[in-house]
Write a protein that holds these residues in place. Structure first.
Motif, mmCIF file in Angstrom:
data_model
loop_
_atom_site.group_PDB
_atom_site.id
_atom_site.type_symbol
_atom_site.label_atom_id
_atom_site.label_comp_id
_atom_site.label_asym_id
_atom_site.label_seq_id
_atom_site.Cartn_x
_atom_site.Cartn_y
_atom_site.Cartn_z
ATOM 1 N N ARG A 187 28.297 -47.922 0.200
ATOM 2 C CA ARG A 187 27.471 -48.005 -1.005
ATOM 3 C C ARG A 187 26.824 -46.668 -1.350
ATOM 4 N N THR B 32 15.545 -57.545 -4.337
ATOM 5 C CA THR B 32 16.735 -58.387 -4.207
ATOM 6 C C THR B 32 16.420 -59.868 -4.403
ATOM 7 N N THR B 33 15.227 -60.170 -4.838
ATOM 8 C CA THR B 33 14.876 -61.555 -5.164
ATOM 9 C C THR B 33 13.763 -61.542 -6.195
ATOM 10 N N ASP C 66 13.425 -68.207 -5.841
ATOM 11 C CA ASP C 66 14.845 -68.153 -6.196
ATOM 12 C C ASP C 66 15.001 -68.006 -7.707
ATOM 13 N N GLU D 89 26.144 -50.576 -10.851
ATOM 14 C CA GLU D 89 26.602 -51.848 -10.296
ATOM 15 C C GLU D 89 27.009 -52.831 -11.390
ATOM 16 N N ASP E 175 29.760 -53.074 -6.462
ATOM 17 C CA ASP E 175 29.388 -54.459 -6.752
ATOM 18 C C ASP E 175 27.866 -54.556 -6.814
ATOM 19 N N LEU F 161 24.134 -55.400 -5.972
ATOM 20 C CA LEU F 161 23.450 -55.711 -4.728
ATOM 21 C C LEU F 161 23.159 -57.212 -4.700
ATOM 22 N N PRO F 162 23.463 -57.895 -3.615
ATOM 23 C CA PRO F 162 23.217 -59.348 -3.559
ATOM 24 C C PRO F 162 21.771 -59.679 -3.917
ATOM 25 N N GLY F 163 21.634 -60.715 -4.746
ATOM 26 C CA GLY F 163 20.311 -61.136 -5.186
ATOM 27 C C GLY F 163 19.902 -60.573 -6.525
ATOM 28 N N THR F 164 20.643 -59.571 -7.027
ATOM 29 C CA THR F 164 20.328 -58.981 -8.328
ATOM 30 C C THR F 164 21.255 -59.540 -9.400
#
Length: 749
Positions: A31, A67-68, A82, A432, A456, A458-461
């Protein structure tokens, strides 16, 4: 095979640190951005890039990412939640504000950080769903005065052809550091080494661009209006104007010329601290040139008399006939205009401030909130912007945020603004997601660059278009039957889809205001490579085909669909229009395509210059502070990482040798800066480029960055703890960031 593997590891994209958005290539290592270089195939910049683009890994990986989603609790702490909960709660609270106070009480700020514009294109659908009417962004503290003048004169934005200009004039602009001109340093060096060409710099600082100039008018800070008035006085009084051009292409010239005949050139020169003969020589060189291009920027647009300065600048090139020819000023096409060019701006609901470009002036936002008026703003949605840090008088803006019923921030990190929000929604970074920039300012070949993701998300975004789509869905603003109709049409192809969309727009007027959402939900899923966010560009291609059909075809696109396909596939950007110089007059919207020269309100301000204060310092605050100087290692604050700077890591206070001696300050000494609004400490750098009575702090500092123990740490000065929202232009309301009366004192080490 090795060459192919090497090519596959490089990702084409663009820099996001200034309006030029130079094409670059990035080689990734996981990354991280391992290497960055210019993209030689890029249609606008051809491999050029400056040092700042090479350090973009500090944007991508130098920040503590969110990320959350976060919800602020009553005690000020944040609770991670969430996405479904965040969307449900935010939608409910937006509905409550709308239903109680009306949609116009919901205010939108942002819609495009530097280089981050696709999200802003979708924000309009959320505004439409809520009935929101008011918005603003950083342009409203920079360019709206110039836009006000453009609306009255040429009808839209103009750009200089510096690659071909015989005379190039930079007013409050240092393109060596700030760019703005494509391939800026190459172009500047080409001008400087050509004996037939002349570079003129009007700036109180001896900038790097001034070092290359043939003429440097190093005027006193804040006296630009008198300088330009003096140049115009010489042009008219010595009859150096282009009468044939004025007769053929303008109206009202006699009114303007009559007023300029009365200018006291000697008084103007004395006010500016300039030699009168140098001012006259400058005017004569401009008049003698076969072509002239000018560029005004924040050095004057964030100082006294800024809208008047814009008017006088444009009169210089209009009176000398430098419009719609090679080397001169040009209008241009747009993928989409960045502002509304209207001669009758709307007004804000509480203070009645003018809204040039359709934008609420940044300096009145706090005043629009901090009151008990029934029409005050009650909620803000803030996207890809950090107004708690970037707007004048941070303390006042913080109070305004705290007064609102709801603040929602969409960003990649927990910014100074985010810390005062009720909800913070984590966005994917600019590398991303599919992204684009609507800074399409070129002539005759205008370009546009749709950028594919390098990484890709970032997970959660989520991307901003997806965030807006989820909110609009939760609001229930669009019947499912309408989406089903358009999805069915999209499956049949874009021609049936176009017909269905047009029919829907006729039947239901809300289709237009919700168009970005409709496109994202129905056309978006059919686009290749996950380019769903690019769906709005399909509609903009229809606009281009309607507004500029000949120019589009000259650029090689048979129709809107062909252009859209080229944009989707053009990893190094595309030329979307190709104009001819005679076409320029078609962009002028006034009767007969003539330019009306008089702007009565600005002529009145010009007539009052003899009694207008040219000095705003006092015995208590004797120094003019430029709050936000661009330097080799400064950039806009989307880089939330101090380690990228190789020099000037703390952001020094630059002062002249004269002031250093008077104040007893040496290089590296600590000093305190005090203004009417606040106090800050900085390290001194003695700089002979600064004149006596003038000091400068750099942009890009003063962020409160997270530390390992859960706290924050600030490096350098947060400029807007010093600036004053009351110091603003009377027309456009833009701030005086570059002209802050201040006091500087030595501190004990």
């Amino acid at each position: 095979m090795n060459d192919q593997a090497d090519a596959a590891s490089w990702h084409k994209t663009a820099c996001i640190l200034c309006e030029n958005n130079c094409g670059i290539q990035i080689q990734t290592d996981g990354r991280r951005f391992a290497k960055i270089r210019g993209d030689k195939e890029h249609v606008a910049t051809g491999g050029y890039t400056c040092n700042k683009a090479l350090r973009l890994d500090h944007y991508q990986n130098g920040v503590e990412r969110l990320t959350t989603p976060l919800r602020r609790e009553a005690d000020g702490s944040f609770t991670p939640i969430d996405w479904d909960t965040a969307v449900r709660e935010i939608s409910a609270r937006l509905k409550s504000v709308r239903d109680t106070h009306g949609g116009k009480s919901i205010f939108f700020y942002g819609g495009g950080g530097q280089g981050n514009h696709l999200g802003g294109a979708y924000s309009g659908a959320l505004m439409g769903a809520l009935g929101a009417r008011y918005r603003s962004n950083p342009l409203a503290q920079e360019k709206t005065g110039e836009g006000f003048v453009d609306a009255h004169l040429t009808g839209s934005h103009t750009v200089g052809d510096f690659e071909n200009a015989e005379v190039s004039i930079f007013i409050g602009k240092n393109p060596w550091q700030t760019h703005g001109v494509a391939r800026a340093r190459t172009v500047l060096k080409d001008i400087a080494k050509d004996p037939a060409r002349t570079m003129i710099v009007i700036d109180p600082v001896r900038t790097e661009t001034a070092d290359l100039a043939d003429i440097h008018l190093q005027l006193r800070p804040g006296t630009d209006a008198w300088c330009l008035s003096g140049i115009l006085g010489v042009l008219v009084q010595e009859d150096l104007v282009d009468h044939a051009f004025l007769d053929a292409h303008t109206t009202g010239a006699a009114t303007v010329l009559e007023q300029l005949k009365a200018v006291d050139v000697a008084h103007c020169a004395a006010t500016c601290g300039l030699d009168e003969e140098l001012l006259r020589t400058t005017a004569r060189r401009i008049a003698a040139a076969s072509s002239v291009s000018t560029y005004e920027d924040l050095g004057v647009q964030q100082g006294p008399n800024s809208t008047l300065v814009s008017y006088l600048n444009k009169l210089i090139w209009l009176l000398t006939g430098n419009f719609a020819k090679p080397g001169a000023m040009q209008p241009h096409s747009w993928v989409v205009p960045l502002a509304r060019y209207s001669t009758r701006p709307r007004r804000t609901p509480v203070t009645g401030a003018r809204m040039p470009g359709g934008l609420v002036p940044c300096n009145v936002i706090a005043e629009e909130i901090l009151n008990d008026h029934p029409d005050r703003f009650r909620a803000m949605v803030i996207e890809s912007s950090n107004p708690a840090h970037s707007l004048a008088d941070s303390a006042a803006f913080a109070k305004a945020l705290d007064k609102l019923d709801l603040v929602v921030v969409i960003d990649i990190a927990l910014t100074e603004t985010g810390r005062r929000a009720d909800y913070v929604l984590p966005a994917a970074s600019q590398y991303e997601k599919w992204e684009a920039t609507f800074f399409t300012f070129e002539f005759p070949h205008n370009t546009f660059h749709l950028r594919a993701p390098v990484l890709d998300p970032l997970p959660g975004t989520l991307t901003e278009p997806e965030i807006y789509a989820r909110l609009v869905r939760e609001l229930g603003a669009v019947p499912r039957s309408r989406l089903s109709l358009l999805r069915a049409a999209a499956r049949l192809g874009r021609t049936p889809y176009k017909l269905a969309f047009a029919a829907l727009a006729v039947l239901d007027k809300s289709t237009v205001k919700l168009a970005p959402y409709l496109l994202y939900e129905t056309l978006g899923p059919t686009l290749p490579d996950g380019a769903r966010s690019a769906a709005v560009l399909w509609a903009l291609c229809q606009r281009i085909a309607k507004e500029y059909p000949k120019a589009m075809r000259r650029a090689g696109h048979a129709d809107a669909e062909a252009l859209f396909e080229a944009i989707l596939k053009g990893r190094s950007g595309v030329i979307f229009t190709e104009d001819e110089y005679d076409d320029a007059w078609g962009y002028v919207p006034h009767p007969g395509h003539r330019i009306p020269l008089p702007i009565p309100e600005l002529l009145d301000l010009h007539a009052d210059l003899d009694t207008t204060p040219a000095v705003h310092t006092t015995e208590e605050f004797p120094i003019v502070l430029a709050a936000g100087q661009r330097r080799a290692f400064t950039a806009n604050t989307i880089i939330r990482d101090t380690t990228w700077r190789l020099r000037d890591k703390g952001g020094t206070l630059r002062i002249s040798p004269h002031d250093a001696e008077q104040l007893g300050l040496d290089n590296g000494a600590p000093a305190r800066i005090t203004t009417e609004r606040g106090t800050a400490d900085a390290t001194v750098e003695i700089d002979d480029r600064m004149q006596a009575g003038h000091a400068a702090l750099p942009n890009g500092f003063g962020l409160d960055l997270p530390t390992g123990d859960g706290g924050t740490e600030r490096t350098g000065v947060a400029l807007n703890t010093l600036t004053d929202l009351r110091r603003r232009d009377p027309i456009a309301g833009v701030p005086w960031h570059k002209h802050v009366p201040a006091r500087i004192e030595a501190l004990s080490a």
